[in-house]
Scaffold this motif. Sequence first.
Motif, PDB file in Angstrom:
ATOM      1  N   VAL A 285       0.841  -1.199   0.000  1.00 45.00           N
ATOM      2  CA  VAL A 285       0.000   0.000   0.000  1.00 45.00           C
ATOM      3  C   VAL A 285       0.877   1.250   0.000  1.00 45.00           C
ATOM      4  O   VAL A 285       0.602   2.217  -0.719  1.00 45.00           O
ATOM      5  N   ASP A 286       1.964   1.241   0.794  1.00 45.25           N
ATOM      6  CA  ASP A 286       2.864   2.393   0.829  1.00 45.25           C
ATOM      7  C   ASP A 286       3.519   2.627  -0.523  1.00 45.25           C
ATOM      8  O   ASP A 286       3.725   3.775  -0.945  1.00 45.25           O
ATOM      9  N   GLN A 287       3.877   1.543  -1.215  1.00 45.07           N
ATOM     10  CA  GLN A 287       4.462   1.699  -2.545  1.00 45.07           C
ATOM     11  C   GLN A 287       3.455   2.301  -3.525  1.00 45.07           C
ATOM     12  O   GLN A 287       3.810   3.131  -4.365  1.00 45.07           O
TER      13      GLN A 287
ATOM     14  N   LEU B 252      -6.665  14.884  -1.015  1.00 40.34           N
ATOM     15  CA  LEU B 252      -8.054  14.429  -0.951  1.00 40.34           C
ATOM     16  C   LEU B 252      -8.194  12.971  -1.339  1.00 40.34           C
ATOM     17  O   LEU B 252      -9.134  12.293  -0.908  1.00 40.34           O
ATOM     18  N   LEU B 253      -7.252  12.465  -2.153  1.00 43.02           N
ATOM     19  CA  LEU B 253      -7.339  11.082  -2.627  1.00 43.02           C
ATOM     20  C   LEU B 253      -6.725  10.092  -1.644  1.00 43.02           C
ATOM     21  O   LEU B 253      -7.321   9.053  -1.351  1.00 43.02           O
ATOM     22  N   THR B 254      -5.530  10.405  -1.130  1.00 45.76           N
ATOM     23  CA  THR B 254      -4.806   9.443  -0.295  1.00 45.76           C
ATOM     24  C   THR B 254      -4.419   9.980   1.074  1.00 45.76           C
ATOM     25  O   THR B 254      -3.815   9.253   1.862  1.00 45.76           O
TER      26      THR B 254
ATOM     27  N   GLY C  82      -9.845  -1.177   2.916  1.00 46.56           N
ATOM     28  CA  GLY C  82      -8.832  -0.995   1.886  1.00 46.56           C
ATOM     29  C   GLY C  82      -8.557   0.466   1.597  1.00 46.56           C
ATOM     30  O   GLY C  82      -7.394   0.883   1.492  1.00 46.56           O
ATOM     31  N   TYR C  83      -9.629   1.270   1.487  1.00 43.49           N
ATOM     32  CA  TYR C  83      -9.412   2.687   1.183  1.00 43.49           C
ATOM     33  C   TYR C  83      -8.825   3.422   2.383  1.00 43.49           C
ATOM     34  O   TYR C  83      -8.042   4.368   2.218  1.00 43.49           O
ATOM     35  N   ALA C  84      -9.190   3.006   3.593  1.00 41.31           N
ATOM     36  CA  ALA C  84      -8.595   3.623   4.781  1.00 41.31           C
ATOM     37  C   ALA C  84      -7.089   3.365   4.835  1.00 41.31           C
ATOM     38  O   ALA C  84      -6.309   4.234   5.248  1.00 41.31           O
ATOM     39  N   LEU C  85      -6.666   2.160   4.425  1.00 41.22           N
ATOM     40  CA  LEU C  85      -5.227   1.864   4.360  1.00 41.22           C
ATOM     41  C   LEU C  85      -4.553   2.710   3.287  1.00 41.22           C
ATOM     42  O   LEU C  85      -3.461   3.253   3.502  1.00 41.22           O
ATOM     43  N   LEU C  86      -5.199   2.841   2.127  1.00 40.83           N
ATOM     44  CA  LEU C  86      -4.637   3.669   1.054  1.00 40.83           C
ATOM     45  C   LEU C  86      -4.544   5.126   1.489  1.00 40.83           C
ATOM     46  O   LEU C  86      -3.629   5.843   1.076  1.00 40.83           O
TER      47      LEU C  86
ATOM     48  N   GLY D 220      -3.687   6.249   4.287  1.00 39.72           N
ATOM     49  CA  GLY D 220      -2.699   6.483   5.331  1.00 39.72           C
ATOM     50  C   GLY D 220      -3.125   6.089   6.726  1.00 39.72           C
ATOM     51  O   GLY D 220      -2.388   6.355   7.690  1.00 39.72           O
ATOM     52  N   TRP D 221      -4.304   5.464   6.870  1.00 40.95           N
ATOM     53  CA  TRP D 221      -4.771   4.962   8.162  1.00 40.95           C
ATOM     54  C   TRP D 221      -4.794   6.070   9.213  1.00 40.95           C
ATOM     55  O   TRP D 221      -4.325   5.924  10.331  1.00 40.95           O
TER      56      TRP D 221
END
Length: 294
Positions: free
Chosen positions: A25-27, A50-52, A123-127, A129-130
């Motif tokens: 996810v970080d990559q 706004l996206l990540t 999944g989106y919460a991880l993308l 940045g949590w």
Amino acid sequence: LHSQAQVLTAKRLNLPATLSLIEQVDQLRLRLREHFQTFSSDSRGVLLGLLTGDRALISNQDQQLYQQAGIAHLLAISGPHVLLAAAVLTWAFGLILNCFPRLYLRMERPRWLLPIFVLAVLGYALLAGWQLPAQRTVIMTALVAGLAWWRLRWPTFKLLTVAAAILLLFDPLAVLSAGFWLSFGAVWVLLWLARRSSETGDDLPFTQRVWLRIKQFVSLQWLITLGLLPLVLAVFGQFSWVAIPVNLVAIPLLSFVVLGLNLLGLLLWPLLPSLADQVWQWDLWILQQFHQAL
């Protein structure tokens, strides 16, 4: 504490053969940042944020602009961002599911979609940045999905309290964060206002129903601003007097129009990168007009 550093020596590390989920996810987040750096627009940092939730490309000028306008909270990945992304993915999965109607004989449709929705939120919460508001959204979504799966009902404030307790169980120091109090405080005010408002307008004509929704949205903005005012003053020591009218425009524009196009670009990026770039360019143009208006 502000400081500057200079790299004196460096040693290249061999990456492991398999990366963990968090590393993958970080990559992906890094690739998105590098791709957004190719855009020439000054608003690229806000669009990426706004996206990540990655604020690395946001200029000091834009940060100051959002703070003065009282909309800096929109730069944080919060519940509406995560839920909108999850809703789009779940809707797409539902269309696929409809092609196999025999599955509904084994289990009703909501039970097929609930796990997908929770996984999409996670999944989106991880993308993103949590971040703490995203964590709250994941926990509350999982709780609501679990209650819906087992056909149970909890009082709304019990749900919020349990979510806060679970979050603090895994991260006790979050109680010292301003984001914790602002995030849960905002949801508490929303739930309190929702319990007071009983007018649905379902029996009204379409135009009157739309006007009722607009009036409810306007009243909601100034009530939630007043409700959070003591907390905002305690945390930041300042308050933007233009926050209420600006939020009336910024929330629907950024949370639905800009974010919707942003997510569309993200979905197109792996398959049709040129089309994704075109969508992002349209989004950047909208943001530029908004920033000039601010």
